[in-house]
Design a protein around this motif. Structure first.
Motif, PDB file in Angstrom:
ATOM      1  N   TYR B 243       0.685  -0.994   0.038  1.00 14.34           N
ATOM      2  CA  TYR B 243       0.222  -0.130  -0.009  1.00 14.34           C
ATOM      3  C   TYR B 243       1.031   1.258   0.076  1.00 14.34           C
ATOM      4  O   TYR B 243       0.466   2.322  -0.695  1.00 14.34           O
ATOM      5  CB  TYR B 243      -0.784  -0.167   1.069  1.00 14.34           C
ATOM      6  N   GLU B 246       2.315   1.746  -3.173  1.00 12.82           N
ATOM      7  CA  GLU B 246       1.411   2.529  -4.244  1.00 12.82           C
ATOM      8  C   GLU B 246       1.073   3.845  -3.886  1.00 12.82           C
ATOM      9  O   GLU B 246       0.891   4.747  -4.884  1.00 12.82           O
ATOM     10  CB  GLU B 246       0.202   1.588  -4.162  1.00 12.82           C
ATOM     11  N   PRO B 312      -5.161   0.478   0.659  1.00 12.49           N
ATOM     12  CA  PRO B 312      -4.479   1.609  -0.093  1.00 12.49           C
ATOM     13  C   PRO B 312      -4.841   2.905   0.076  1.00 12.49           C
ATOM     14  O   PRO B 312      -4.278   4.001   0.463  1.00 12.49           O
ATOM     15  CB  PRO B 312      -4.348   1.272  -1.479  1.00 12.49           C
ATOM     16  N   GLU B 313      -6.266   3.130   0.290  1.00  8.36           N
ATOM     17  CA  GLU B 313      -6.751   4.559   0.509  1.00  8.36           C
ATOM     18  C   GLU B 313      -6.544   5.080   1.711  1.00  8.36           C
ATOM     19  O   GLU B 313      -6.216   6.381   1.926  1.00  8.36           O
ATOM     20  CB  GLU B 313      -8.394   4.434   0.371  1.00  8.36           C
TER      21      GLU B 313
END
Lengths: 192, 520
Positions: B243, B246, B312-313
């Motif tokens: 994460y 990214e 990831p958010e």
């Protein structure tokens, strides 16, 4: 990078659909990752698989607002996933309703205007009718592959690449049926 | 080299195979189950087995290791609680053949009763722990774990989480190494943990710990990835690493692949090389607390949630301030009905819980599909904690309120769960003069995790026929005089039996026998 979410309910076969997509993408030279749910979440609950492919993929989970495609095997499930759709993303929704427990018991209603609402609020959405195809195939188990066939028209891989992937992942016994299901999906005419 | 798309758990199985593993054991538990299923299906040279529970699984693997084989035991996070007793002492004895424990945590409790962070157990048991962050690493790290184990004479834990276990990715396939089984060498100072032996072994493992610290700094399992920018440095492990890569592609990262022992030198070097230091990890501030204890300031749980899994958010929001609310309007015409997991149509448990609900009994539940009976429409389970707890709790309630309590309550437990941890509390119920009723929900398999065999099914993981543990005889041997076997589908009969057994002022066992509807 391409991001595809397969959504549905436990038992609809979203995992196999994602596996085939991953195989195609890997054989085409992409990096691929996927995330899925098992166990308790599968017992009639909502399930989804995230598939991502591209030059280099880090996270196996697709962030909200970044899905290029959401393929929903069930109508209601699309409402749960909409936050994941990218601004230019596409929804492909099977017009099948599977009543969740609170609807079965009469405690809640199955939303009646999903298609209308989605049509109004999501530019790029198609609702598909797989009923006739499944009847012709003689099995509801092929729904996942029919939906994959419908999705395949929007992806860059050739029919041969798809066929090779299906051949490598589907058991001999079910191969012909699944190849046929895929082709019927791929030839399905969308009415947007 | 051949490449294959594999599930994290399949990649671990492949790693064990390539490492020449000889013996593999487990009790099924999400998200770890597919490891042994894959081994039994694809790598038949490995002697693989379901054990009755994780403690036994770990002990069988320990025995194989001490005897000279490469051995693996796999379990979910709460399974390692059950196996903690042998873990803490086999940490002292060390190994002969490589000994690897796969531990699968479940942040978000997708299919578990808690979100415990088992990195703490590595530290507490003084056992090295490594953490893959992708399917490829699942394979590579499992192989490496056997080498570390043999080189440092330690069991090694490979910790995965749900998003590692149940995510797929491309894995390079390599040939199997042939590793011979070493001879067993009698060495009672190493293998018999009398206090007089345990003390010097404790000294030994502290020495090994220092050597492993050096390894942690130099092996490459922990590595600095300097980014375009050195303004921000992020220490991260497991899937959180993905994460971070990214969400923060330009930042510098210290990737932790060996989380115990931690790499002090690398942490200091990394911290000195960046302007501000962050720690991004799922669940507890394990790395963060360690870094802070080194006297290095960093930001972690102030911005990264301690509860539930990361995404990831969440990482993007915490580190970059970017929200991801969704790009489309929210559907608000009608409430969206949730789709909670539920018992299947025709599930044998459904008959049982309809009756228990009708009789308005207090139900002490256990771990399995039937835990779903706590939810509507049944709403017929009132306590549930861990594998086997229901029977002990049932007795405890009777101790609290007297025998009258046992006239309006029962314990329910699945067949696999009963064999796992239900036998000793049943013995306790009889021994300590309880009068309660235990219903064994015998659906002929470990249904929740995918119908795995267990000692009462008459079949092993590798598909061999074997003795089928007789639950009726077993209950009688525990001292239960009232044992009834019945099919719950006949609900009138079942209700009559439950009424009668609950009313009886002595211990009863009802074996409610009907095959899971999903089983062939």
């Amino acid at each position: 990078m391409k991001n595809v979410i397969f959504a549905g309910v436990g038992g609809q076969g979203v995992i196999l659909a994602s596996k085939i997509l991953m195989e195609v993408a890997m054989n085409a030279g992409y990096d691929v990752k996927e995330s899925e749910v098992h166990g308790m979440a599968q017992r009639g609950g909502s399930v989804d698989c995230n598939v991502r492919y591209g030059e280099k993929v880090y996270s196996p989970l697709i962030p909200r607002e970044e899905a290029d495609f959401i393929v929903s095997l069930e109508m209601l499930e699309v409402l749960r996933k909409l936050d994941y759709l990218a601004p230019a993303g596409k929804l492909i929704v099977n017009r099948e309703k599977v009543d969740p427990a609170p609807v079965q018991t009469g405690a809640m209603k199955y939303p009646s205007d999903i298609e209308e609402w989605v049509g109004k609020n999501v530019k790029n959405a198609v609702f598909v009718d797989t009923e006739a195809i499944l009847k012709e195939l003689g099995t509801r188990k092929a729904l996942n592959i029919v939906m994959l066939g419908i999705l395949s028209k929007d992806l860059e891989f050739t029919g041969e690449q798809w066929e090779a992937a299906i051949r490598s992942l589907v058991k001999e016994k079910f191969l012909d049926m699944n190849l046929k299901a895929f082709t019927m999906g791929r030839e399905y005419k969308e009415t947007a | 080299m051949e490449k294959k798309v594999l599930l994290g758990n399949e990649a671990i199985a492949r790693g064990a195979y390539e490492a020449g593993c000889h013996v593999a054991t487990a009790y099924p538990g999400t998200p770890s189950t597919e490891i042994l299923e894959t081994i039994a299906r694809d790598y038949r040279d490995i002697k693989s087995q379901w054990s009755p529970n994780e403690k036994v699984a770990l002990e069988v693997a320990a025995g194989a290791s001490v005897a000279g084989a490469r051995a693996l035991a796999a379990m979910k996070h709460v399974g390692l609680n059950v196996a903690a007793d042998p873990l803490f002492t086999f940490s002292y004895t060390g190994v002969n053949g490589g000994f690897v424990i796969i531990n699968a945590d479940d942040p978000m409790a997708w299919s578990s009763q808690n979100e415990q962070d088992n990195r703490h157990l590595a530290r507490a048991a003084k056992v090295p722990m490594i953490e893959p962050s992708s399917p490829q690493e699942c394979k590579d790290f499992t192989k490496l774990a056997f080498e570390i184990s043999e080189k440092y004479d330690r069991p090694v834990i490979v910790r995965i989480t749900t998003r590692i276990a149940h995510s797929q990715g491309i894995v390079t396939i390599e040939p199997k190494q042939d590793v011979p089984v070493k001879p067993f060498v009698r060495n009672f100072k190493k293998y018999v943990m009398l206090p007089v032996h345990a003390r010097p072994r404790h000294v030994f493992i502290e020495e090994q710990h220092l050597k492993l610290k050096e390894y942690s700094d130099t092996s490459g399992l922990n590595r600095i990835e300097w980014g375009k920018s050195k303004k921000r440095g992020i220490i991260t492990d497991s899937v959180a690493y993905q994460y971070v890569k990214e969400a923060c592609p330009d930042d510098s990262v210290l990737k932790i692949g060996m989380v115990w022992p931690m790499p002090d030198r690398l942490i200091r070097e990394f911290a000195a090389g960046v302007e501000t230091l962050y720690v991004v990890e799922e669940l507890d501030p394990f790395i963060e607390d360690y870094v802070k204890a080194l006297g290095i300031p960093c930001t972690g749980k102030e911005i990264i949630p301690i509860c539930f899994e990361l995404t990831p958010e969440i990482v993007d929001q915490a580190l970059n301030g970017r929200a991801h609310p969704g790009k489309y309007p929210k559907y608000e015409t009608e409430p969206i009905p949730p789709r909670p997991p539920a018992l299947c149509k025709g599930c044998p448990h459904g008959f049982v819980f309809s009756v228990l609900g009708k009789l308005d009994l207090i139900v002490n539940g256990d771990i399995g599909c039937y835990t779903l009976a706590a939810l509507p429409p049944y709403s017929a389970m009132h306590t549930q904690g861990c594998m086997g707890a229901g029977i002990g709790m049932h007795l405890g309630m009777e101790k609290a309120h007297g025998p009258e309590m046992a006239r309006r309550s029962v314990a329910v437990i699945g067949d696999s769960t009963f064999v796992h941890s239900g036998i000793t509390p049943l013995i306790d119920l009889v021994y300590n003069r309880g009068t309660g009723t235990v219903i064994i929900l015998d659906n002929r398999g470990t249904a929740m995790t995918g119908h795995q065999d267990h000692p009462a099914t008459g079949k092993t993981l590798m598909g061999e026929e074997t003795h089928a543990l007789d639950l009726e005889l077993l209950a009688k041997a525990c001292g239960v005089k009232r044992v009834v076997v019945t099919d719950p589908k006949n609900m009138d009969e079942f209700e009559r039996i439950v009424r009668e057994e609950v009313a009886a002022p002595e211990p009863s066992v009802i074996i409610s026998k009907r095959k899971c509807i999903l089983m062939k």
